[in-house]
Design an enzyme around this catalytic site. Structure first.
Site, PDB file in Angstrom:
ATOM      1  N   ARG A  46       0.855  -1.190   0.000  1.00 51.25           N
ATOM      2  CA  ARG A  46       0.000   0.000   0.000  1.00 51.25           C
ATOM      3  C   ARG A  46       0.889   1.238   0.000  1.00 51.25           C
ATOM      4  O   ARG A  46       0.624   2.218  -0.678  1.00 51.25           O
ATOM      5  CB  ARG A  46      -0.955   0.016   1.200  1.00 51.25           C
ATOM      6  N   TYR A  98     -16.578  17.197 -15.342  1.00 46.32           N
ATOM      7  CA  TYR A  98     -16.864  15.755 -15.441  1.00 46.32           C
ATOM      8  C   TYR A  98     -17.894  15.388 -14.346  1.00 46.32           C
ATOM      9  O   TYR A  98     -17.719  15.756 -13.179  1.00 46.32           O
ATOM     10  CB  TYR A  98     -15.574  14.961 -15.259  1.00 46.32           C
ATOM     11  N   LYS A 195      -8.143   6.882 -19.361  1.00 46.64           N
ATOM     12  CA  LYS A 195      -8.412   7.383 -20.707  1.00 46.64           C
ATOM     13  C   LYS A 195      -7.144   7.337 -21.572  1.00 46.64           C
ATOM     14  O   LYS A 195      -6.661   6.266 -21.849  1.00 46.64           O
ATOM     15  CB  LYS A 195      -9.018   8.785 -20.598  1.00 46.64           C
TER      16      LYS A 195
HETATM   17  C1  PLP Z   1     -13.143   9.736 -16.543  1.00 45.82           C
HETATM   18  C2  PLP Z   1     -12.813  11.073 -16.014  1.00 45.82           C
HETATM   19  C3  PLP Z   1     -12.598  11.286 -14.638  1.00 45.82           C
HETATM   20  C4  PLP Z   1     -12.778  10.185 -13.610  1.00 45.82           C
HETATM   21  O1  PLP Z   1     -11.808   9.187 -13.750  1.00 45.82           O
HETATM   22  P1  PLP Z   1     -12.071   7.636 -13.385  1.00 45.82           P
HETATM   23  O2  PLP Z   1     -10.790   7.003 -13.800  1.00 45.82           O
HETATM   24  O3  PLP Z   1     -13.259   7.194 -14.190  1.00 45.82           O
HETATM   25  O4  PLP Z   1     -12.308   7.571 -11.918  1.00 45.82           O
HETATM   26  C5  PLP Z   1     -12.248  12.559 -14.215  1.00 45.82           C
HETATM   27  N1  PLP Z   1     -12.122  13.571 -15.094  1.00 45.82           N
HETATM   28  C6  PLP Z   1     -12.322  13.408 -16.420  1.00 45.82           C
HETATM   29  C7  PLP Z   1     -12.170  14.568 -17.343  1.00 45.82           C
HETATM   30  C8  PLP Z   1     -12.674  12.159 -16.934  1.00 45.82           C
HETATM   31  O5  PLP Z   1     -12.890  12.004 -18.241  1.00 45.82           O
END
Ligand code: PLP
Length: 380
Positions: A46, A98, A195
């Protein structure tokens, strides 16, 4: 080292144990100690794990920062930032944020006594109007989802510095290939590495990068104390993703431009939201703070018909209808029924999320196939 070299070598060295060129997946929770407290820098996963350390160093390197931290999701990374504050503190945030970030702010941290102000940051005086002695943080997302608004990071950083506030920038849409917020004056860069950083739609992960040692120490403390860390396997996948970030982004940008230009001339299309167009309201800021315009765009069709829009999306064959973005494959989304369905229709309309709005994450397929797919779907 230049960016395209950093993605491959930045913060990454062959593993010390056997010289493995790719950092191995250290799938272990604990580490043998020779004598109490006498260990090789790792005690419990951790707190530290070699695969995660390699990823954290790589993240810091590509964002031109000193310290990187990897979390179990983008929201876990944002959660760690908010835990820097206490009841009574105030945060000023962009208003078209978001959805998950908005939910975390308003449904979780508001209950712990943190106060949030959501403002349009196209006009920077909106930010100044909400600053008081309790303000601690400015939270910026740019480009925004799904309307592709652009916030001037340098201008907000100037206000943050003047008022001794922290500035955090969600750099998920742009990635460090397009925009490097620390160099523009931000204190914290945040990523949903789910992403573009991961880039292959095969993991969920978050990242933070900072320059200041004291701030980094506080965040490492929270990361270990709260425990929402990225796993060794996911850290390995993200490291692998980073190695091709520059080539993927280059193609995302080329394909994004071609699709945006194609849609703009289509007789059934009313409007295309893409910051590369000269008539985009923030085009000049985008041109100054970004190296290119990315692979995300949204468009609306004429007549704003809900059923017709659903048909178009159903007819797409190469674009997959799905949440998320930033993977090698092209995705289509319908904000009015998917990501933004919980917002009342009239409220949605005010920020431009009409029934016919379609959001596209342009992948790295052959662009001729992507345009042919849109052509057939729009033609039906
Ligand atoms: C997807 C996203 C998040 C959240 O991220 P997760 O990995 O889904 O927890 C935050 N900000 C933006 C701009 C995103 O596209």
């Amino acid at each position: 080292m230049k960016f395209n070299t950093k993605t491959i070598h930045g913060g990454q060295k062959p593993d010390k144990a056997y010289g493995a060129v790719m950092m191995p997946i250290y799938q272990t929770s604990t580490y043998a100690q020779r004598s109490p407290g006498d260990h090789k820098g790792y005690e419990y996963s951790r707190t530290h794990n070699p695969t995660r350390t390699a990823l954290e160093n790589a993240l810091a390197s590509i964002e031109n920062g000193n310290y990187g931290l990897a979390f179990a999701s983008g929201l876990a990374a944002i959660d760690a930032v908010l835990k820097l504050f206490k009841s009574g503190d105030e945060v000023i945030s962009t208003n078209d944020l978001y959805g998950g970030t908005y939910r975390l702010f308003t449904k979780v941290f508001e209950d712990f006594g943190i106060k949030f102000h959501f403002v349009g940051m196209n006009d920077i005086t909106n930010v100044e109007a909400y600053i008081n002695q309790n303000t601690k943080l400015i939270w910026v997302e740019t480009p925004t989802n799904p309307m592709m608004n652009i916030v001037d990071i340098k201008a907000v950083a100037h206000i943050a510095k003047q008022n001794k506030l922290l500035l955090a920038v969600d750099n998920t849409f742009a990635t460090p290939y397009l925009q490097q917020p620390l160099a523009l004056g931000a204190d914290i860069v945040m990523h949903s590495a789910t992403k573009y950083i991961g880039g292959h739609s095969d993991l969920v992960m978050g990242g933070l990068v900072v320059n200041d040692k004291e701030l980094a120490d506080k965040l490492y403390f929270i990361q270990n104390a709260s425990g929402a860390i990225s796993s060794p396997m996911d850290s390995f996948l993200a490291l692998r993703g980073i190695k091709t970030l520059h080539v993927r982004m280059q193609r995302h940008c080329e394909n994004g431009k071609a699709v945006a230009e194609y849609l703009k001339t289509h007789p059934k299309v009313e409007k295309v939201y893409w910051p590369g167009f000269e008539d985009h309201p923030n085009h000049l800021i985008a041109k100054t703070q970004m190296n290119d315009f990315g692979g995300m765009l949204s468009f609306v069709t004429k007549g704003d018909n809900y059923e017709q829009t659903v048909k178009i999306i159903e007819n797409l064959k190469i674009f997959t209808l799905a949440e998320s973005l930033g993977g090698v494959e092209s995705l289509a989304g319908h904000p009015a029924s998917m990501t933004h369905a919980s917002i009342p229709k009239e409220e949605r309309k005010k920020i431009g999320i009409v029934d016919s709005l379609i959001r596209l994450s342009i992948g790295i397929e052959d662009v001729d196939d992507l345009i042919a797919d849109l052509e057939q779907a729009l033609g039906k």
